[in-house]
Design a protein around this motif. Structure first.
Motif, short mmCIF file in Angstrom:
data_model
loop_
_atom_site.label_atom_id
_atom_site.label_comp_id
_atom_site.label_asym_id
_atom_site.label_seq_id
_atom_site.Cartn_x
_atom_site.Cartn_y
_atom_site.Cartn_z
N ALA A 1 -66.26 -39.13 20.30
CA ALA A 1 -66.72 -39.27 21.68
C ALA A 1 -66.08 -38.22 22.58
O ALA A 1 -66.71 -37.73 23.53
CB ALA A 1 -66.40 -40.67 22.19
N ALA A 2 -64.83 -37.87 22.29
CA ALA A 2 -64.14 -36.88 23.13
C ALA A 2 -64.60 -35.45 22.83
O ALA A 2 -64.69 -34.62 23.73
CB ALA A 2 -62.63 -36.99 22.92
N LEU A 3 -64.90 -35.17 21.56
CA LEU A 3 -65.19 -33.79 21.17
C LEU A 3 -66.68 -33.46 21.15
O LEU A 3 -67.06 -32.31 21.35
CB LEU A 3 -64.61 -33.51 19.77
N ASP A 4 -67.52 -34.43 20.89
CA ASP A 4 -68.94 -34.16 20.67
C ASP A 4 -69.61 -33.47 21.85
O ASP A 4 -70.42 -32.55 21.65
CB ASP A 4 -69.67 -35.45 20.32
N PRO A 5 -69.31 -33.84 23.10
CA PRO A 5 -69.99 -33.15 24.21
C PRO A 5 -69.65 -31.65 24.28
O PRO A 5 -70.38 -30.88 24.89
CB PRO A 5 -69.48 -33.89 25.45
N HIS A 6 -68.52 -31.26 23.67
CA HIS A 6 -68.08 -29.86 23.77
C HIS A 6 -68.10 -29.19 22.40
O HIS A 6 -67.42 -28.18 22.19
CB HIS A 6 -66.65 -29.80 24.33
N ARG A 7 -68.87 -29.75 21.47
CA ARG A 7 -68.76 -29.25 20.10
C ARG A 7 -69.18 -27.78 19.97
O ARG A 7 -68.59 -27.04 19.20
CB ARG A 7 -69.59 -30.12 19.16
N LYS A 8 -70.19 -27.35 20.72
CA LYS A 8 -70.61 -25.96 20.61
C LYS A 8 -69.53 -25.00 21.14
O LYS A 8 -69.25 -23.96 20.53
CB LYS A 8 -71.93 -25.75 21.37
N LEU A 9 -68.95 -25.39 22.29
CA LEU A 9 -67.90 -24.55 22.85
C LEU A 9 -66.69 -24.50 21.91
O LEU A 9 -66.11 -23.43 21.68
CB LEU A 9 -67.48 -25.09 24.23
N ILE A 10 -66.32 -25.65 21.35
CA ILE A 10 -65.20 -25.71 20.42
C ILE A 10 -65.51 -24.88 19.17
O ILE A 10 -64.65 -24.15 18.66
CB ILE A 10 -64.88 -27.17 20.05
N PHE A 11 -66.73 -24.99 18.69
CA PHE A 11 -67.13 -24.23 17.50
C PHE A 11 -67.03 -22.73 17.77
O PHE A 11 -66.45 -21.97 16.97
CB PHE A 11 -68.56 -24.62 17.10
N ILE A 12 -67.57 -22.27 18.90
CA ILE A 12 -67.55 -20.84 19.21
C ILE A 12 -66.13 -20.33 19.41
O ILE A 12 -65.74 -19.27 18.89
CB ILE A 12 -68.42 -20.57 20.46
N ALA A 13 -65.34 -21.12 20.16
CA ALA A 13 -63.95 -20.70 20.40
C ALA A 13 -63.15 -20.67 19.10
O ALA A 13 -62.37 -19.74 18.85
CB ALA A 13 -63.28 -21.65 21.41
N GLY A 14 -63.35 -21.69 18.27
CA GLY A 14 -62.62 -21.73 17.01
C GLY A 14 -63.00 -20.58 16.10
O GLY A 14 -62.13 -19.95 15.47
N MET A 15 -64.30 -20.27 16.03
CA MET A 15 -64.74 -19.14 15.20
C MET A 15 -64.21 -17.81 15.75
O MET A 15 -63.87 -16.90 14.99
CB MET A 15 -66.26 -19.11 15.14
N ALA A 16 -64.15 -17.70 17.09
CA ALA A 16 -63.64 -16.46 17.69
C ALA A 16 -62.17 -16.25 17.36
O ALA A 16 -61.75 -15.15 16.99
CB ALA A 16 -63.85 -16.50 19.21
N VAL A 17 -61.36 -17.32 17.46
CA VAL A 17 -59.95 -17.21 17.13
C VAL A 17 -59.76 -16.90 15.65
O VAL A 17 -58.96 -16.03 15.26
CB VAL A 17 -59.21 -18.51 17.51
N LEU A 18 -60.52 -17.60 14.81
CA LEU A 18 -60.43 -17.36 13.37
C LEU A 18 -60.85 -15.92 13.03
O LEU A 18 -60.20 -15.25 12.21
CB LEU A 18 -61.32 -18.35 12.62
N ALA A 19 -61.93 -15.45 13.68
CA ALA A 19 -62.39 -14.08 13.43
C ALA A 19 -61.35 -13.07 13.89
O ALA A 19 -61.13 -12.04 13.22
CB ALA A 19 -63.71 -13.84 14.16
N LEU A 20 -60.68 -13.32 15.01
CA LEU A 20 -59.66 -12.41 15.52
C LEU A 20 -58.50 -12.27 14.54
O LEU A 20 -58.08 -11.16 14.20
CB LEU A 20 -59.16 -12.89 16.89
N PHE A 21 -57.98 -13.41 14.07
CA PHE A 21 -56.85 -13.36 13.15
C PHE A 21 -57.27 -12.78 11.79
O PHE A 21 -56.55 -11.97 11.20
CB PHE A 21 -56.27 -14.76 12.97
N THR A 22 -58.42 -13.20 11.32
CA THR A 22 -58.88 -12.69 10.02
C THR A 22 -59.17 -11.20 10.09
O THR A 22 -58.78 -10.44 9.20
CB THR A 22 -60.14 -13.44 9.57
N GLY A 23 -59.87 -10.78 11.14
CA GLY A 23 -60.18 -9.36 11.28
C GLY A 23 -58.93 -8.50 11.39
O GLY A 23 -58.84 -7.42 10.79
N SER A 24 -57.96 -8.98 12.15
CA SER A 24 -56.70 -8.24 12.28
C SER A 24 -56.01 -8.12 10.94
O SER A 24 -55.45 -7.07 10.59
CB SER A 24 -55.79 -8.92 13.30
N SER A 25 -56.02 -9.20 10.17
CA SER A 25 -55.38 -9.18 8.86
C SER A 25 -56.08 -8.22 7.91
O SER A 25 -55.44 -7.42 7.23
CB SER A 25 -55.37 -10.59 8.27
#
Length: 950
Positions: free
Chosen positions: A80-104
């Motif tokens: 209930a807390a996360l579902d309304p923001h799931r797209k934003l959380i998904f995009i932000a999480g993928m962006a952070v993961l992409a940043l760390f992975t790309g840097s590595s």
């Protein structure tokens, strides 16, 4: 604003590479990193993001009620807390993961370039029969790729489990875990992929055994080959079976098959991968280690000697005589060249006091040793450049527009001083003298240049050099403006804006002294410039200046290094190169990375006036260098482009020699059984300074090895046995040779007790104490020991050490000057004002005065010939004048007195020789210091010096 500052840093870097003509290096590096960043981020995002989407879309429609129980209150709250923001959380999480992975992944650009440009070595490893290039270039890339995939699968398992839990795909309740078919299938496939990757990793790890450190030496041991290697193959098969069991869970409900697979995997890893090799090591190898490890020690010896370039080392037994006939030794003395007595680590204060000229100039903390042809003979010289220091009045204009460059080159003959013990300068002063010809004296690019300077512009704002006025007061100055091609044009507003952002300096925008002709100089240190244009090289810690073609150029040695040569011993590069010079922080500390392969593959030069960087392939047979040349085509010039004049100043690099001597300490032993015992291992001796626990530095010196006909400029060191201080070996390499210069080792018999450096220093300190203590009377002066040189001589080894004297008061403008030279052969010590005097004490003067029957009549009162009395009076007066000058701290007068003393002693010897039936050897120019001034007139000094030099 953040993007602007990022762009400013990026674009100014490109401008710098464009100014030095190496934009291809910048573009290749940046494009490779960008592609790896994008590729790594994209693949990781597709794998992890795709699994998150699969988990979300396979969620049950009616929540956890389908399991026969009430809904999970915890999961409901989180959903209930996360579902309304799931797209934003998904995009932000993928962006952070992409940043760390790309840097590595971008950080692995060197591994990628080596992989795609791999060059065969033409040598195979003894276990797998594969070319060495597989282990150097391919295996590291495979490991990087596997680590990336492992990371992607593990993150996918974690995030998929979280999504399934939040959306009702499974729940934790007693008893066990209850999951939907979609969640079970999804997670089973992911775990199966992980185990499949593990099977591949087990198979690939077999090749990694050549880097094992389990056994007596580095590389695959008996246990690795006979236990771990088959265990890895077995584990790979078991992991493959387990992966199939996990995949079977897709079609068969229940957790039995995945459970069996997981249990089998863990049990086999413990028993096959851990217990079995341990049992083999404990019960087969340890009781018979020497015989079991024999072949693998031999592999390690062969690989290590090849990887470090010491396979061609020539080890020669050397008797190291401590005595010889007087005739033999005297003839050998005549062959000794001018041994370098100027110590580059002691004399920086002397160069600074005598040649600084103005307080805003400076010399380095450690001088350099080079060689120049003087009167047709190659001579060791101690060289330095006069760099710009701190302006007397600090402000932005002075720091960056006026005091922009150093001026001049200073060179002193290594074996010669003046009457006061000061260096005999070949080139000195401002403007520089012409002892080495005409050259451009301005130093815009040096080891201590300012961070950046604005030059050119035609306004002649830059201080060129101080001008002596008619009265000789030196109050004027001559200004100049830079006319070279170095630096980046900074005339337009946009470029100035970028550099103002780069250095956070508004004056770059506001100053009216910057115009369309102005240029900005930065990245000015020679090592820094070469590192920028050749990021694949590790550089020697000691760049040195030389006059080549009428220009001052910095010469920098570049190494190609790796830690992936199979079976070769791995050691820390920083620890191997650490010695007294690095401990004094005179040269930068080298990286502590562990390496097991090194080549001096590149010689680089940096023009001190315009900053031009040139790279030459020195060891063009190095496969690692050829691989980098494929990655950066056209960057490195062939060896044939090196001019004859530059070739005359190239030398064997110091850091490479330190690494090689560290390895030769063990790897001069080529028999596996003897290597296992280790009785004949050597080590580099500690510096002979009191309480030193740091290795002695190697020394550049011109010397002659046994059986050589002419002296050579060489790099030398000594070796001592482990846990002992006596000498074990003498090691030297022709420092003027090409990339295949041979290291030569003179190995002393193990039953001899030839004194090592610390013991020789102790002998000098003991036997020279009576002479040197006179300098410390009243506490106004102190002595400084110079480098303790070891030279092959007369079938033995000769120690030579200069001793300097300087005022003790640290507040005075003190600097060391050469005072005495100490030599030792066997147990005989000589102490002289010059090297010849000291050698004469030990070996005799060689040429004797002819007998003259015409003797002078003796003095009627003393019974001593009149001429002898007069000559002795001159000796006594010179000695007394010298002692008086010494107590007053007047070293100039003391030097003059020593000259008169030496001449008076020669006159006295000549006079006495006329009165004797047979000639006598030339006495020491130093009178017996134990005799007092009062007692001296009543006793004629002995014309024959003792061997102890007292």
């Amino acid at each position: 604003m953040i993007l602007f500052f990022v762009f400013a840093g990026f674009f100014t870097d490109w401008l710098w590479y464009d100014s030095v003509g190496y934009t291809s290096v910048f573009s290749t590096t940046v494009i490779t990193q960008i592609l790896l960043f994008v590729l790594g981020a994209l693949i990781m995002g597709v794998i992890v993001g795709g699994n998150m989407v699969i988990a979300y879309r396979s969620r049950p429609l009616f929540g956890m009620g389908m399991f026969g129980g009430g809904p999970s209150q915890g999961a409901d709250r989180y959903r209930a807390a996360l579902d309304p923001h799931r797209k934003l959380i998904f995009i932000a999480g993928m962006a952070v993961l992409a940043l760390f992975t790309g840097s590595s992944t971008a950080g692995q650009w060197k591994t990628w370039l080596l992989f795609v440009n791999a060059t065969p070595f033409g040598k195979t490893d003894p276990e797998f029969g594969m070319d060495v290039s597989f282990f150097m270039f391919t295996y590291p890339f495979i490991r990087v790729l596997l680590n990336f995939l492992f990371t992607a699968v593990i993150i996918s398992i974690v995030v998929s489990a979280i999504v399934h839990y939040l959306y009702g795909g499974f729940r934790l309740q007693s008893p066990g875990v209850h999951a939907t078919r979609a969640a079970r299938v999804h997670l089973s496939v992911l775990v199966g992929l992980f185990v499949l990757l593990k099977a591949i990793a087990y198979f690939v790890d077999r090749f990694g055994l050549v880097f094992s450190d389990r056994g007596k030496v580095f590389g695959a041991s008996y246990t690795d080959v006979n236990a771990v290697l088959p265990a890895k193959s077995i584990l790979a098969i078991i992991a493959l079976i387990c992966a199939l069991l996990f995949f079977a869970g897709v079609f068969r409900p229940g957790g039995m098959l995945p459970g069996v697979g997981f249990g089998l995997l863990v049990l086999s890893a413990v028993l096959v991968g851990g217990v079995y090799p341990a049992l083999v090591e404990q019960f087969q190898v340890k009781p018979n280690q020497q015989s079991k490890e024999h072949d693998y020690i031999a592999r390690n010896i062969t690989a290590t000697r090849d990887a470090y370039g010491i396979a061609s080392t020539e080890v020669t037994p050397y008797s190291a005589k401590t005595q010889g006939t007087q005739q033999e030794l005297q003839s050998e003395v005549a062959t000794i060249p001018g041994v370098r007595l100027l110590d580059p680590t002691v004399l920086p204060p002397t160069y600074e006091q005598l040649q600084q000229i103005k307080g805003y100039y400076q010399f380095p903390d450690q001088l350099d040793v080079d060689r120049y042809t003087i009167d047709g003979v190659s001579r060791d010289t101690v060289v330095a450049v006069r760099e710009i220091g701190t302006p007397p009045d600090r402000n932005w204009i002075n720091d960056h527009l006026v005091y922009t460059h150093g001026f001049g080159f200073v060179a002193g003959q290594g074996s010669k001083t003046d009457a006061q013990g000061k260096p005999d300068f070949l080139v000195k002063d401002i403007p520089p003298t012409k002892g080495l010809g005409d050259f451009e004296p301005r130093i815009y690019f040096g080891e201590h240049s300012p961070q950046y300077s604005i030059v050119g512009g035609g306004k002649k704002m830059e201080l060129d050099f101080p001008e002596q006025t008619a009265g000789g007061q030196g109050s004027g100055q001559v200004n100049t403006t830079y006319t070279g091609k170095g630096g980046v044009p900074i005339g337009n507003f946009f470029t100035r804006l970028l550099y103002a952002a780069k250095y956070s300096e508004t004056n770059l925008l506001l100053s009216s002294d910057i115009n369309s002709q102005s240029r900005i100089l930065y990245n000015r240190a020679p090592r820094q410039r070469v590192e920028q244009v050749a990021p694949f090289l590790t550089l020697d810690g000691d760049p040195y200046p030389a006059i080549v073609g009428g220009r001052i150029v910095w010469i920098v040695d570049g190494y190609t290094m790796s830690d992936s040569y199979p079976y070769s011993e791995r050691r820390s590069f920083g620890e191997m190169t650490r010695d007294t010079s690095t401990e004094r922080q005179l040269t930068p500390q080298q990286p502590r990375d562990h390496i097991n392969y090194i080549r001096n593959s590149v010689k680089a030069t940096v023009d001190a006036y315009d900053g031009t960087v040139t790279l030459y392939a020195w060891d063009d047979g190095d496969p690692l260098l050829r691989t980098w040349e494929k990655a950066f085509p056209g960057v490195i010039q062939p060896k044939s482009k090196i001019s004859t004049e530059l070739m005359a100043h190239l030398r064997y690099p110091e850091d490479l020699f330190k690494v090689q001597r560290d390895l030769i300490g063990n790897y001069h032993v080529t028999d596996a059984n003897a290597f296992y015992g280790g009785q004949d291992f050597w080590k580099v001796p500690d510096d002979p300074s009191p309480r030193s626990r740091v290795k002695q530095a190697p020394y550049y010196v011109t010397m002659k090895m046994p059986n050589d006909t002419t002296p050579r400029f060489s790099l030398t060191t000594t070796m001592v046995p482990n846990n002992r201080d006596n000498l074990a070996a003498f090691m030297a390499v022709d420092a003027t040779g090409g990339p295949n210069a041979k290291i030569r080792v003179l190995q002393l018999p193990s039953e001899t007790t030839i004194q090592g450096p610390k013991q020789a220093q102790n002998a000098f300190d003991t036997k020279a104490a009576s002479v040197l203590n006179d300098l410390r009377i009243g506490g106004t002066t102190e002595t400084v020991n110079g480098n303790l040189l070891t030279l092959p001589f007369g079938g033995g080894l000769l120690y030579v050490q200069p001793v300097y004297v300087q005022p003790k008061d640290e507040n005075s403008a003190r600097y060391p000057t050469l005072f005495r030279v100490l030599v030792m052969f066997g147990s005989d010590v000589g102490i002289g004002g010059t090297l010849k005097d000291a050698l004469d004490q030990v070996f005799g003067a060689g040429q004797q005065a002819p007998t003259n029957p015409n003797q002078q009549p003796p003095n009627q009162q003393t019974g001593v010939p009149t001429d002898a009395m007069k000559a002795y009076d001159n000796v006594q007066k010179a000695y007394d004048d010298g002692q008086a000058a010494l107590k007053n701290g007047d070293f100039a007068a003391y030097g003059e007195a020593q000259k008169r003393l030496a001449q008076a002693l020669k006159d006295l010897q000549s006079t006495l020789g006329k009165q004797q039936a047979s000639p006598a050897p030339t006495p020491s120019p130093t009178p017996t210091p134990a005799s007092s001034a009062a007692a001296a007139p009543t006793a004629t000094p002995s014309p024959t010096p003792t061997k102890s030099g007292s």
